[in-house]
Scaffold this motif. Structure first.
Motif, PDB file in Angstrom:
ATOM      1  N   PHE A 602       0.907  -1.324   0.010  1.00  0.00           N
ATOM      2  CA  PHE A 602       0.196   0.102   0.168  1.00  0.00           C
ATOM      3  C   PHE A 602       0.812   1.142   0.157  1.00  0.00           C
ATOM      4  O   PHE A 602       0.532   2.158  -0.597  1.00  0.00           O
ATOM      5  N   GLU A 633      -6.854  -8.833   2.464  1.00  0.00           N
ATOM      6  CA  GLU A 633      -8.236  -8.237   2.590  1.00  0.00           C
ATOM      7  C   GLU A 633      -8.200  -8.024   4.179  1.00  0.00           C
ATOM      8  O   GLU A 633      -8.924  -7.194   4.731  1.00  0.00           O
ATOM      9  N   SER A 636      -6.158  -4.991   5.008  1.00  0.00           N
ATOM     10  CA  SER A 636      -6.820  -3.563   4.619  1.00  0.00           C
ATOM     11  C   SER A 636      -8.110  -3.364   5.363  1.00  0.00           C
ATOM     12  O   SER A 636      -8.316  -2.074   5.820  1.00  0.00           O
ATOM     13  N   LEU A 641      -8.069   0.534   5.219  1.00  0.00           N
ATOM     14  CA  LEU A 641      -7.639   0.793   3.823  1.00  0.00           C
ATOM     15  C   LEU A 641      -8.708   0.273   2.971  1.00  0.00           C
ATOM     16  O   LEU A 641      -9.014  -0.985   2.919  1.00  0.00           O
ATOM     17  N   ILE A 643     -10.126  -1.238  -0.416  1.00  0.00           N
ATOM     18  CA  ILE A 643      -9.747  -1.806  -1.881  1.00  0.00           C
ATOM     19  C   ILE A 643     -10.878  -2.265  -2.537  1.00  0.00           C
ATOM     20  O   ILE A 643     -11.984  -2.316  -1.984  1.00  0.00           O
ATOM     21  N   LYS A 663      -9.995   4.308  -4.156  1.00  0.00           N
ATOM     22  CA  LYS A 663      -9.813   2.724  -3.536  1.00  0.00           C
ATOM     23  C   LYS A 663      -8.345   2.333  -4.029  1.00  0.00           C
ATOM     24  O   LYS A 663      -8.094   2.654  -5.342  1.00  0.00           O
ATOM     25  N   TYR A 664      -7.807   1.692  -3.463  1.00  0.00           N
ATOM     26  CA  TYR A 664      -6.673   0.530  -3.824  1.00  0.00           C
ATOM     27  C   TYR A 664      -7.109  -0.395  -4.754  1.00  0.00           C
ATOM     28  O   TYR A 664      -8.063  -1.178  -4.628  1.00  0.00           O
TER      29      TYR A 664
END
Length: 750
Positions: A602, A633, A636, A641, A643, A663-664
């Motif tokens: 990240f 998963e 994050s 975070l 995703i 989002k990533y």
């Protein structure tokens, strides 16, 4: 025309050529017109047809005056039938000749006549009443032939009625005509067209026919007389991977041998140890190459105990000597891989014939329409060769003879159409009958030997010995004759993490794996929708550094030996000066534990988005397996975070969502084909994760082969740079070791 005489190698060439199995092919029609009307055409590059003494002589470049098949065309009228019937008669008669010469048992359509030296061949499907037959005499001159150690055969009759004892006048004329021939020279010039060269794998093209037909003239002579393209290859300092390509007669094998000698000479001058393996497909080629090495001042290196040495061998011989030495010489089909595969095909053809005669009628009600049409409509030669491919590549090679694994595999577009479980069961039943035949004869085929060797190369004992005993360079002559099981083994014969492989390749000749196409390669690379050149150019606009890296990765896998249509070869650099300034050399980061690996991914996305001045959704995070996806998963979520996961191939909606919601973007290797990003961050490039060990029974060597292709796809998604992140405690995957050594990936602190 009173006779036709065909020597041993010509017989083998005719039965091996797919395009001579039916008059529907132009070459098959040429063969038909040749035997029926005496019209001489170039139906085969390795066979010269010569008119002599009111007959035709089929002559190869390896004359065998004591092993000839003679057809008395005054008394044999089989060539007056329809074109496809004539081809069937020729092919089955030649197969009967091979069986007779090699002491192989006869099939049900070949009946030994008790008390005689005659064999009755029924070439056409079974019918009630009298059958059409072709009569062959195994000993036309009896004890006189035995004393001379001759194995000449005579076809002397065809028809539905009884036969009479053969008259030998035309047989003797044919043998006499063959003995009178003084020369053989029929090198053909085959134009392969031109191809674009790879930027990492060096591809050397030789154009035109090689004029000097005496290759035994020494290195000093060749230094002055090679063509420029040959010199570029022979005197290259590269240890590989290199390819030399060209048409028949262009001097590929000579160039390969001279390259080997030159590099051994250099190593001796520089005081460097160098152990070389030079692999051929057949024993005959092995002996010819040994002679070439000796006659060009390289004999001192053959099997030498010194610091510089070359071992010239066939792959099958090497496997038998190094791994499969628990079986005796009487237990494999043939020590020569080429002969072994022909015998394998012959046994398979017998099993198929029995299946079509006894079982196919009942199977029609259970199998799919596609498989039914395949067995009903396809010509027999196609059925035989595709079933051979099915057994070798899918059942034995990829599925390790496990039925559940076999029916779950992705399939080549050129393979047998199998649509339902009953289709797979039918092919597996045919395979079991073939295996039963081998078991009854207590024999192993070439795939058994190769796959056993592949399994043993994964053992700790071999891996340790490989560090000392592995080859520094592997040279391979006629790589197109090896199948995928065999090609997958070569990398394991080198010292660890080396791609020092140099080989010859001829697109005009049949490949070892007959059902593999360039489209299959693209499919395995997950690029099956990008075969149009213009489309490829529009998608692949990677930096030169990424092109070099991706070509290196591709060269490290078994695709090195395949059709080599690397999509990046056809792409052009469309980058402006502004874009070139954005390019960052691919790099590797190592972290102390799994959590740090994921968190640093990240962080790299954040840093790269600033450097490239793009949204973070333009930077793809690629986990190397499902366990890494789960870890991403989990972490994050715990670190809040956001995703977005790419959940299917070509999932552009997920990219749009990631962009809109800041989002990533995360995508597994199986789903990212066809997508393009400014940068890629590959997470978990660890020894225990890539290649994936798999959860089923699919063989390790095929998983490794697939992993190279998946990694290639992941890298080629990037436009400006690629970052790799590995767990220091696990160790970095060997799949990028060569790229690290070559400086295509740099180790970065952080």
């Amino acid at each position: 025309m009173k006779f036709l005489v065909i020597d041993y190698k010509s017989v083998k060439e005719i039965v091996s050529d797919r395009h001579l199995q039916s008059s529907d092919y132009s070459k098959g029609d040429d063969l038909y017109r040749c035997v029926r009307d005496g019209i001489i055409t170039d139906f085969h590059n390795e066979i010269a047809v010569i008119k002599k003494n009111n007959g035709l002589i089929f002559l190869s470049n390896e004359p065998t005056p004591n092993k000839l098949l003679v057809i008395d065309t005054e008394n044999f009228q089989g060539f007056n039938r329809s074109p496809n019937e004539v081809i069937t008669i020729i092919q089955k008669s030649l197969r009967l000749a091979i069986k007779t010469w090699e002491g192989i048992g006869n099939s049900p359509c070949e009946k030994l006549i008790h008390g005689t030296s005659y064999i009755a061949l029924m070439p056409f499907p079974f019918v009630t009443g009298k059958s059409y037959k072709v009569m062959l005499d195994k000993r036309p001159e009896g004890s006189r032939q035995d004393k001379r150690k001759e194995e000449n055969l005579l076809i002397f009759f065809d028809g539905y009625d009884d036969w009479e004892k053969p008259v030998l006048a035309n047989f003797r004329k044919a043998i006499e005509a063959y003995y009178e021939l003084k020369y053989f020279d029929h090198i053909k010039n085959v134009d392969n067209g031109s191809e674009v060269n790879s930027q990492y794998v060096s591809i050397n093209e030789i154009n035109g026919v090689f004029k000097n037909k005496n290759p035994h003239l020494g290195m000093d002579f060749w230094a002055q007389n090679l063509t420029q393209s040959q010199k570029d290859f022979v005197f290259s300092d590269s240890l590989g991977p290199d390819i030399i390509k060209g048409a028949a007669g262009t001097g590929k094998t000579l160039s390969l041998v001279l390259r080997c000698i030159n590099q051994l000479n250099k190593a001796r001058e520089e005081g460097k140890p160098r152990k070389v393996g030079l692999f051929t497909h057949s024993i005959a080629t092995k002996e010819a190459i040994k002679n070439l090495i000796f006659s060009n001042e390289g004999g001192c290196y053959i099997d030498s105990e010194g610091a510089q040495s070359v071992e010239v061998t066939t792959l099958q011989e090497w496997c038998i000597n190094n791994f499969a030495n628990r079986i005796s010489a009487t237990e494999y089909l043939d020590k020569d891989a080429l002969e072994s595969k022909q015998l394998q095909l012959m046994y398979i053809s017998e099993v198929i014939d029995d299946f079509l005669l006894d079982d196919f009628e009942g199977s029609k009600y259970f199998v799919s329409k596609e498989l039914n049409d395949f067995f009903s409509s396809e010509d027999r030669w196609s059925i035989y060769t595709l079933v051979q491919h099915e057994m070798s590549t899918y059942i034995k090679g990829r599925a390790s003879e496990d039925f559940d694994t076999y029916k779950s595999l992705d399939r080549s577009i050129n393979s047998i159409p199998l649509k339902k479980e009953e289709d797979f069961s039918t092919l597996y039943m045919i395979f079991n009958k073939y295996q039963d035949k081998l078991i009854d004869l207590n024999l192993f085929d070439s795939d058994d030997i190769t796959i056993s060797a592949l399994q043993e190369t994964s053992t700790p004992i071999y891996k340790r010995r490989r560090l000392k005993d592995g080859f520094d360079i592997v040279y391979i002559d006629e790589s197109h004759l090896f199948n995928m099981n065999e090609l997958s083994l070569f990398h394991n014969l080198l010292k660890v993490d080396s791609t020092n492989i140099v080989f010859t390749y001829d697109r005009s000749q049949a490949t070892g794996d007959t059902a593999v196409s360039s489209i299959d390669i693209l499919s395995q690379l997950k690029l099956e929708n990008e075969t149009d050149e213009q489309q490829l150019n529009a998608i692949f606009r990677s930096s030169d550094q990424i092109i070099q890296l991706s070509s290196c990765i591709l060269a490290s896998g078994a695709t090195l030996f395949s059709h080599l249509e690397n999509p990046l070869i056809k792409s052009t650099s469309g980058q402006t000066i502004v874009e070139e300034k954005k390019c960052i050399r691919p790099y590797l980061l190592t972290k102390n534990n799994e959590e740090d690996v994921v968190l640093s991914a990240f962080k790299e996305v954040d840093d790269l988005s600033k450097k490239l001045q793009v949204h973070k959704s333009k930077i793809l995070i690629v986990p190397t397996n499902d366990a890494v996806i789960n870890k991403i998963e989990s972490i994050s979520e715990s670190h809040r975070l956001s995703i977005e996961l790419i959940v299917r191939r070509g999932d552009t909606q997920s990219i749009i969502n990631a962009n809109e919601k800041d989002k990533y973007i995360v995508g597994g290797m199986d789903y990212i084909g066809g997508l393009e990003f400014d940068a890629v961050v590959i997470v978990g490039i660890d020894k225990d994760k890539l290649p994936n060990r798999g959860s089923g029974n699919e063989s390790h060597h095929f998983l490794t082969y697939s992993a190279y292709n998946q990694l290639y796809v992941a890298i080629t998604r990037a436009k400006y740079t690629v970052a790799f992140i590995s767990n220091k405690t696990k160790g970095t995957s060997s799949m990028i070791s060569v790229a690290l050594e070559e400086g295509l990936i740099i180790q970065k602190q952080g």
